[in-house]
Design a protein around this motif. Structure first.
Motif, PDB file in Angstrom:
ATOM      1  N   GLU A  90       0.974  -1.188   0.331  1.00 49.28           N
ATOM      2  CA  GLU A  90       0.140   0.045   0.000  1.00 49.28           C
ATOM      3  C   GLU A  90       1.088   1.078   0.414  1.00 49.28           C
ATOM      4  OE1 GLU A  90      -3.196   2.321  -0.704  1.00 49.28           O
ATOM      5  OE2 GLU A  90      -3.539   0.196  -0.143  1.00 49.28           O
ATOM      6  N   ARG A  91       1.856   1.680   1.038  1.00 49.78           N
ATOM      7  CA  ARG A  91       3.045   2.693   0.899  1.00 49.78           C
ATOM      8  C   ARG A  91       3.457   2.733  -0.351  1.00 49.78           C
ATOM      9  NH1 ARG A  91       5.587   0.758   6.159  1.00 49.78           N
ATOM     10  NH2 ARG A  91       3.416   0.540   7.564  1.00 49.78           N
ATOM     11  N   ALA A  92       3.877   1.503  -0.872  1.00 50.92           N
ATOM     12  CA  ALA A  92       4.704   1.790  -2.130  1.00 50.92           C
ATOM     13  C   ALA A  92       3.743   2.013  -3.273  1.00 50.92           C
ATOM     14  CB  ALA A  92       5.688  -0.106  -2.355  1.00 50.92           C
ATOM     15  N   ARG A  93       2.298   1.722  -2.995  1.00 56.62           N
ATOM     16  CA  ARG A  93       1.243   1.960  -4.392  1.00 56.62           C
ATOM     17  C   ARG A  93       1.940   3.922  -4.458  1.00 56.62           C
ATOM     18  NH1 ARG A  93      -1.134  -2.290  -3.040  1.00 56.62           N
ATOM     19  NH2 ARG A  93      -2.818  -0.773  -1.628  1.00 56.62           N
ATOM     20  N   THR A  94       0.974   4.730  -2.987  1.00 58.42           N
ATOM     21  CA  THR A  94       0.799   5.742  -2.587  1.00 58.42           C
ATOM     22  C   THR A  94       2.865   6.046  -3.129  1.00 58.42           C
ATOM     23  OG1 THR A  94      -0.199   5.356  -1.138  1.00 58.42           O
ATOM     24  CG2 THR A  94       0.854   7.395  -1.376  1.00 58.42           C
ATOM     25  N   GLU A  95       3.721   6.307  -2.844  1.00 54.58           N
ATOM     26  CA  GLU A  95       5.198   7.098  -3.401  1.00 54.58           C
ATOM     27  C   GLU A  95       4.914   6.691  -4.986  1.00 54.58           C
ATOM     28  OE1 GLU A  95       6.880   8.133  -1.102  1.00 54.58           O
ATOM     29  OE2 GLU A  95       5.485   7.792   0.702  1.00 54.58           O
ATOM     30  N   TYR A  96       4.877   5.784  -5.790  1.00 60.22           N
ATOM     31  CA  TYR A  96       4.729   5.691  -6.921  1.00 60.22           C
ATOM     32  C   TYR A  96       4.535   6.721  -7.366  1.00 60.22           C
ATOM     33  CZ  TYR A  96       4.408   3.522 -11.738  1.00 60.22           C
ATOM     34  OH  TYR A  96       4.489   3.742 -12.918  1.00 60.22           O
ATOM     35  N   PHE A  97       2.589   6.698  -7.064  1.00 61.49           N
ATOM     36  CA  PHE A  97       1.954   8.044  -7.668  1.00 61.49           C
ATOM     37  C   PHE A  97       2.739   9.320  -6.775  1.00 61.49           C
ATOM     38  CE2 PHE A  97      -1.329   5.010  -8.043  1.00 61.49           C
ATOM     39  CZ  PHE A  97      -1.658   5.092  -9.859  1.00 61.49           C
ATOM     40  N   ARG A  98       2.935   9.726  -5.455  1.00 64.56           N
ATOM     41  CA  ARG A  98       3.828  10.456  -5.001  1.00 64.56           C
ATOM     42  C   ARG A  98       5.687  11.217  -5.950  1.00 64.56           C
ATOM     43  NH1 ARG A  98       3.170  12.478  -0.605  1.00 64.56           N
ATOM     44  NH2 ARG A  98       3.000  10.820   0.362  1.00 64.56           N
ATOM     45  N   GLU A  99       5.868  10.274  -6.048  1.00 64.48           N
ATOM     46  CA  GLU A  99       7.690  10.129  -7.036  1.00 64.48           C
ATOM     47  C   GLU A  99       6.709  10.811  -8.604  1.00 64.48           C
ATOM     48  OE1 GLU A  99       9.138   6.177  -7.515  1.00 64.48           O
ATOM     49  OE2 GLU A  99       9.546   6.612  -5.050  1.00 64.48           O
ATOM     50  N   ARG A 100       5.641  10.990  -9.413  1.00 57.19           N
ATOM     51  CA  ARG A 100       5.452  10.614 -10.455  1.00 57.19           C
ATOM     52  C   ARG A 100       4.484  12.554 -10.353  1.00 57.19           C
ATOM     53  NH1 ARG A 100       7.113   6.552 -10.055  1.00 57.19           N
ATOM     54  NH2 ARG A 100       8.223   5.044 -11.085  1.00 57.19           N
ATOM     55  N   GLY A 101       3.857  12.408  -9.438  1.00 53.45           N
ATOM     56  CA  GLY A 101       3.590  14.481  -9.079  1.00 53.45           C
ATOM     57  C   GLY A 101       2.134  13.783  -8.667  1.00 53.45           C
ATOM     58  N   LEU A 102       1.707  12.890  -8.207  1.00 55.09           N
ATOM     59  CA  LEU A 102       0.228  12.386  -8.287  1.00 55.09           C
ATOM     60  C   LEU A 102       0.079  12.127  -6.786  1.00 55.09           C
ATOM     61  CD1 LEU A 102      -1.103  11.045 -11.246  1.00 55.09           C
ATOM     62  CD2 LEU A 102      -1.378  13.503 -10.281  1.00 55.09           C
ATOM     63  N   GLY A 103      -0.312  13.210  -5.970  1.00 52.94           N
ATOM     64  CA  GLY A 103      -0.947  12.886  -4.155  1.00 52.94           C
ATOM     65  C   GLY A 103      -1.659  11.951  -4.087  1.00 52.94           C
ATOM     66  N   VAL A 104      -2.174  10.894  -3.348  1.00 52.61           N
ATOM     67  CA  VAL A 104      -3.432   9.879  -3.714  1.00 52.61           C
ATOM     68  C   VAL A 104      -4.294  11.045  -2.611  1.00 52.61           C
ATOM     69  CG1 VAL A 104      -4.708   8.187  -2.285  1.00 52.61           C
ATOM     70  CG2 VAL A 104      -2.215   7.785  -3.758  1.00 52.61           C
ATOM     71  N   ALA A 105      -3.623  11.506  -1.412  1.00 56.42           N
ATOM     72  CA  ALA A 105      -4.951  12.128  -0.305  1.00 56.42           C
ATOM     73  C   ALA A 105      -5.514  13.648  -1.743  1.00 56.42           C
ATOM     74  CB  ALA A 105      -4.304  13.458   0.384  1.00 56.42           C
ATOM     75  N   GLU A 106      -4.927  14.273  -2.563  1.00 58.31           N
ATOM     76  CA  GLU A 106      -5.326  15.410  -3.520  1.00 58.31           C
ATOM     77  C   GLU A 106      -6.415  14.715  -4.085  1.00 58.31           C
ATOM     78  OE1 GLU A 106      -2.198  15.096  -2.927  1.00 58.31           O
ATOM     79  OE2 GLU A 106      -1.259  16.520  -1.470  1.00 58.31           O
ATOM     80  N   LEU A 107      -6.054  13.934  -5.057  1.00 56.07           N
ATOM     81  CA  LEU A 107      -7.034  13.256  -5.546  1.00 56.07           C
ATOM     82  C   LEU A 107      -8.484  12.733  -5.211  1.00 56.07           C
ATOM     83  CD1 LEU A 107      -4.345  10.526  -7.006  1.00 56.07           C
ATOM     84  CD2 LEU A 107      -5.962  12.443  -8.728  1.00 56.07           C
ATOM     85  N   ALA A 108      -8.257  12.159  -3.346  1.00 52.72           N
ATOM     86  CA  ALA A 108      -8.950  11.687  -2.489  1.00 52.72           C
ATOM     87  C   ALA A 108     -10.171  13.129  -2.642  1.00 52.72           C
ATOM     88  CB  ALA A 108      -8.875  10.988  -1.773  1.00 52.72           C
ATOM     89  N   THR A 109      -9.066  14.104  -2.368  1.00 54.90           N
ATOM     90  CA  THR A 109      -9.886  15.038  -1.844  1.00 54.90           C
ATOM     91  C   THR A 109     -10.754  15.487  -3.476  1.00 54.90           C
ATOM     92  OG1 THR A 109      -8.619  16.180  -0.514  1.00 54.90           O
ATOM     93  CG2 THR A 109      -9.534  17.474  -1.652  1.00 54.90           C
ATOM     94  N   ALA A 110     -10.107  15.112  -4.764  1.00 57.39           N
ATOM     95  CA  ALA A 110     -10.128  16.224  -5.116  1.00 57.39           C
ATOM     96  C   ALA A 110     -11.930  14.759  -6.259  1.00 57.39           C
ATOM     97  CB  ALA A 110      -9.990  16.405  -7.318  1.00 57.39           C
ATOM     98  N   GLY A 111     -12.110  13.967  -5.220  1.00 62.09           N
ATOM     99  CA  GLY A 111     -13.056  12.655  -5.493  1.00 62.09           C
ATOM    100  C   GLY A 111     -13.204  12.040  -6.262  1.00 62.09           C
ATOM    101  N   PHE A 112     -11.299  10.985  -6.394  1.00 59.57           N
ATOM    102  CA  PHE A 112     -10.701  10.109  -6.596  1.00 59.57           C
ATOM    103  C   PHE A 112     -10.326   8.975  -5.678  1.00 59.57           C
ATOM    104  CE2 PHE A 112     -11.337  13.669 -10.663  1.00 59.57           C
ATOM    105  CZ  PHE A 112     -11.966  12.436 -11.611  1.00 59.57           C
ATOM    106  N   VAL A 113     -11.356   7.877  -5.382  1.00 61.37           N
ATOM    107  CA  VAL A 113     -10.948   7.234  -4.393  1.00 61.37           C
ATOM    108  C   VAL A 113     -10.035   5.496  -5.438  1.00 61.37           C
ATOM    109  CG1 VAL A 113     -11.437   5.992  -2.206  1.00 61.37           C
ATOM    110  CG2 VAL A 113     -12.309   8.816  -2.862  1.00 61.37           C
ATOM    111  N   PHE A 114      -9.215   4.980  -4.546  1.00 60.08           N
ATOM    112  CA  PHE A 114      -9.224   3.666  -5.545  1.00 60.08           C
ATOM    113  C   PHE A 114      -8.658   3.213  -4.699  1.00 60.08           C
ATOM    114  CE2 PHE A 114      -7.134   7.432  -7.403  1.00 60.08           C
ATOM    115  CZ  PHE A 114      -7.241   7.414  -8.527  1.00 60.08           C
TER     116      PHE A 114
END
Length: 133
Positions: free
Chosen positions: A26-50
């Motif tokens: 789970e941590r690695a998936r979050t870091e995968y997106f973070r390293e590519r400029g996408l924050g999972v928390a920001e996506l959730a705030t925008a209405g996208f949950v995974f």
């Protein structure tokens, strides 16, 4: 992403408890997106949950207390509202794959309804499939 195995990650014999790998992945998936400029928390705030909707795991060998593991995440398939990643826990000291998982995630709204993947997520995943990372 590298992970050090702590006592809390192990069972009474000092072997990594199987459920600990779920946290590492789970941590690695979050870091995968973070390293590519996408924050999972920001996506959730925008209405996208995974949420994870399917996971297959093969436990091939044990990791022990205080070892260092590298968690590798690679996108494999992308659908309209879901995607699949392959994740591996590798021991860098000998290159051995200890655990391998195929993880399917859905894209949903905060109301738990299916949504199409946002363009920026789809782009990051497509680049990962193309580049094998």
């Amino acid at each position: 992403m590298d992970v050090r195995i702590y006592y809390e990650d192990t069972d009474a014999a000092g072997v990594v408890y199987h459920a600990s790998y779920l946290k590492f992945f789970e941590r690695a998936r979050t870091e995968y997106f973070r390293e590519r400029g996408l924050g999972v928390a920001e996506l959730a705030t925008a209405g996208f949950v995974f949420p994870v909707i399917r996971m297959e795991i093969d436990f091939k060998a044990s990791a022990l207390h205080d070892e260092l593991l590298s968690i590798i995440t690679r996108p494999e398939r992308i659908g309209g509202a879901s995607f699949v990643v392959r994740q591996q826990a590798v021991r860098p000291s000998d290159g051995r794959v200890l655990v391998e998982a195929q993880v399917t995630l859905a894209c949903i709204s905060p109301e738990r309804r299916a949504r199409r993947l946002p363009d920026e997520v789809k782009r990051v995943l497509e680049e990962g499939v193309t580049q094998g990372q």
